[in-house]
Design an enzyme around this catalytic site. Structure first.
Site, PDB file in Angstrom:
ATOM      1  CB  ALA A  22      57.790  15.081  38.930  1.00 50.05           C
ATOM      2  N   GLY A  25      59.805  12.309  43.148  1.00 52.43           N
ATOM      3  CA  GLY A  25      59.769  11.188  42.204  1.00 52.43           C
ATOM      4  C   GLY A  25      61.082  10.411  42.174  1.00 52.43           C
ATOM      5  CD  GLU A  53      56.784  14.684  46.326  1.00 50.24           C
ATOM      6  OE1 GLU A  53      57.168  14.688  47.520  1.00 50.24           O
ATOM      7  OE2 GLU A  53      57.070  13.779  45.530  1.00 50.24           O
ATOM      8  CD  GLU A 109      56.814   9.608  44.562  1.00 50.20           C
ATOM      9  OE1 GLU A 109      57.099  10.380  43.622  1.00 50.20           O
ATOM     10  OE2 GLU A 109      55.697   9.589  45.097  1.00 50.20           O
TER      11      GLU A 109
HETATM   12  N1  CAA Z   1      62.363  19.842  38.233  1.00 52.06           N
HETATM   13  C1  CAA Z   1      62.889  20.699  37.348  1.00 52.06           C
HETATM   14  N2  CAA Z   1      64.113  21.260  37.479  1.00 52.06           N
HETATM   15  C2  CAA Z   1      64.810  20.934  38.577  1.00 52.06           C
HETATM   16  C3  CAA Z   1      64.331  20.062  39.564  1.00 52.06           C
HETATM   17  C4  CAA Z   1      63.035  19.500  39.351  1.00 52.06           C
HETATM   18  N3  CAA Z   1      62.492  18.615  40.212  1.00 52.06           N
HETATM   19  N4  CAA Z   1      65.249  19.943  40.556  1.00 52.06           N
HETATM   20  C5  CAA Z   1      66.290  20.726  40.180  1.00 52.06           C
HETATM   21  N5  CAA Z   1      66.020  21.323  38.991  1.00 52.06           N
HETATM   22  C6  CAA Z   1      66.883  22.249  38.239  1.00 52.06           C
HETATM   23  C7  CAA Z   1      66.911  23.621  38.899  1.00 52.06           C
HETATM   24  O1  CAA Z   1      65.773  24.379  38.509  1.00 52.06           O
HETATM   25  C8  CAA Z   1      68.214  24.172  38.346  1.00 52.06           C
HETATM   26  O2  CAA Z   1      68.012  24.570  37.009  1.00 52.06           O
HETATM   27  P1  CAA Z   1      68.613  26.013  36.509  1.00 52.06           P
HETATM   28  O3  CAA Z   1      70.119  25.837  36.624  1.00 52.06           O
HETATM   29  O4  CAA Z   1      68.133  26.119  35.106  1.00 52.06           O
HETATM   30  O5  CAA Z   1      68.115  27.037  37.465  1.00 52.06           O
HETATM   31  C9  CAA Z   1      69.107  22.927  38.289  1.00 52.06           C
HETATM   32  O6  CAA Z   1      68.226  21.803  38.298  1.00 52.06           O
HETATM   33  C10 CAA Z   1      70.027  22.806  39.493  1.00 52.06           C
HETATM   34  O7  CAA Z   1      69.220  22.890  40.661  1.00 52.06           O
HETATM   35  P2  CAA Z   1      69.534  23.889  41.885  1.00 52.06           P
HETATM   36  O8  CAA Z   1      70.204  25.115  41.380  1.00 52.06           O
HETATM   37  O9  CAA Z   1      68.257  24.054  42.645  1.00 52.06           O
HETATM   38  O10 CAA Z   1      70.600  22.989  42.681  1.00 52.06           O
HETATM   39  P3  CAA Z   1      70.913  23.010  44.234  1.00 52.06           P
HETATM   40  O11 CAA Z   1      72.135  22.165  44.402  1.00 52.06           O
HETATM   41  O12 CAA Z   1      70.944  24.409  44.757  1.00 52.06           O
HETATM   42  O13 CAA Z   1      69.648  22.301  44.946  1.00 52.06           O
HETATM   43  C11 CAA Z   1      67.958  20.574  45.184  1.00 52.06           C
HETATM   44  C12 CAA Z   1      69.404  20.941  44.730  1.00 52.06           C
HETATM   45  C13 CAA Z   1      67.864  20.668  46.701  1.00 52.06           C
HETATM   46  C14 CAA Z   1      67.714  19.120  44.727  1.00 52.06           C
HETATM   47  C15 CAA Z   1      66.957  21.540  44.525  1.00 52.06           C
HETATM   48  O14 CAA Z   1      67.216  21.581  43.131  1.00 52.06           O
HETATM   49  C16 CAA Z   1      65.520  21.138  44.712  1.00 52.06           C
HETATM   50  O15 CAA Z   1      64.967  21.356  45.770  1.00 52.06           O
HETATM   51  N6  CAA Z   1      64.886  20.560  43.637  1.00 52.06           N
HETATM   52  C17 CAA Z   1      63.488  20.227  43.645  1.00 52.06           C
HETATM   53  C18 CAA Z   1      63.210  18.973  44.461  1.00 52.06           C
HETATM   54  C19 CAA Z   1      61.737  18.685  44.494  1.00 52.06           C
HETATM   55  O16 CAA Z   1      60.933  19.488  44.956  1.00 52.06           O
HETATM   56  N7  CAA Z   1      61.322  17.495  44.010  1.00 52.06           N
HETATM   57  C20 CAA Z   1      59.957  17.073  43.997  1.00 52.06           C
HETATM   58  C21 CAA Z   1      59.344  17.319  42.642  1.00 52.06           C
HETATM   59  S1  CAA Z   1      57.584  16.981  42.615  1.00 52.06           S
HETATM   60  C22 CAA Z   1      57.459  15.307  42.417  1.00 52.06           C
HETATM   61  O17 CAA Z   1      58.421  14.593  42.305  1.00 52.06           O
HETATM   62  C23 CAA Z   1      56.037  14.784  42.369  1.00 52.06           C
HETATM   63  C24 CAA Z   1      55.908  13.305  42.389  1.00 52.06           C
HETATM   64  O18 CAA Z   1      55.768  12.689  43.429  1.00 52.06           O
HETATM   65  C25 CAA Z   1      55.889  12.545  41.154  1.00 52.06           C
END
Ligand code: CAA
Length: 258
Positions: A66, A109, A132, A112
């Protein structure tokens, strides 16, 4: 269909291919992306020429979950008034077969929505996880439910409580994904499987999908009853007659989706 901003929707023979397309954000699932996805699914469901849908992301990321920047400022009452996850469920209610072709990250997500598909095929570089917990929250679109039914309690607990990712090969061993392919051939392999499935009779595919899904929803006894009734229902179809006749005449069946 009008051009959509956050996905690409292509029709390749009888297969609808939906590509999540927010590469800058690793396909984070913002509201607008889910709206676009649902529009493509509505189109694919209505389209008599489409039998199967393949859902994919980019090579680096299927979907990173998400959209955290959209969720960041919401409070409990906002979510009570507007359950933004509800529209995500459209995919799990889609009638025709769906295949998630996962390359790179399938997190939160992202994992999911892959699990909402009927089959997950994965590239060797894929990583599945429910991170999460690291954000101070829990999964909300099946990460505690579908994942547990798929990989069992202990592994689901480990993933949900630690936020640790698993590799494609671990996901295969656990039964979360059906096959793992070298990353560069994933899409061809997913399309090969999709074309195979798409060559069958659509009403029978819909019934077969419903029958398997019942295994998650009903007791064994009720599930068996439902399976038997769906089996009997196939005997109302020309395609069932054609399938058996073609076998006996030693030729390939020509299904007409009736
Ligand atoms: N939401 C919004 N933006 C996101 C994102 C997310 N879930 N995942 C990545 N991005 C964005 C980053 O903020 C970044 O944007 P900027 O360049 O503007 O800073 C861009 O995508 C690239 O990401 P990274 O620089 O972090 O890339 P990376 O290769 O270093 O890392 C990653 C990759 C490990 C996937 C890391 O991005 C990460 O941990 N992302 C979040 C994953 C996460 O926590 N997902 C769960 C979300 S909550 C959810 O999904 C609830 C549910 O059950 C419905």
């Amino acid at each position: 269909m009008k051009k959509l901003d956050n996905i690409i929707y292509e029709k390749i023979k009888k297969v609808g291919v939906i590509t999540l397309n927010r590469p800058k954000y690793l396909n984070a699932l913002c509201d607008a992306l889910i709206r676009d996805l649902n529009e493509a699914l509505d189109d694919a469901e209505k389209d008599d020429n489409i039998n199967v849908v393949v859902l994919k992301g980019s090579e680096k990321s299927f979907a990173a979950g998400a959209d955290i920047s959209e969720m960041n400022n919401k409070d409990f009452v906002d979510l009570l008034k507007r359950d933004f996850i509800m529209p995500w469920e459209r995919l799990s209610k889609f009638k025709k077969p769906t295949i998630a072709a996962v390359s790179g990250y399938a997190l939160g997500g992202g994992c999911e929505i892959a699990m909402m598909c009927d089959i997950i095929v994965a590239a060797e570089n894929s990583r599945f996880g429910q991170p999460e917990i690291n954000l101070g929250t829990i999964p909300a679109a099946g990460g505690t439910q579908r994942l547990t039914r798929s990989v069992g309690k202990s592994k689901a607990m480990e993933m949900v409580l630690s936020g640790n990712m698993i590799t494609a090969h671990e996901a295969k061993e656990l039964g979360l994904v059906s096959s793992v392919f070298p990353t560069e051939i994933l899409i061809n392999k997913a399309l090969e499987l999709a074309n195979n499935i798409a060559s069958k009779s659509l009403p029978v595919l819909i019934m077969a999908k419903e029958a398997v899904n019942r295994a998650y929803q009903l007791s064994l006894e009720e599930g068996m009853k439902s399976e038997r009734r769906l089996f009997q229902s196939t005997f109302s179809l020309s395609d069932r007659k054609e399938g058996m006749k073609a076998f006996l005449e030693k030729r390939k069946a020509k299904f007409i989706n009736k």
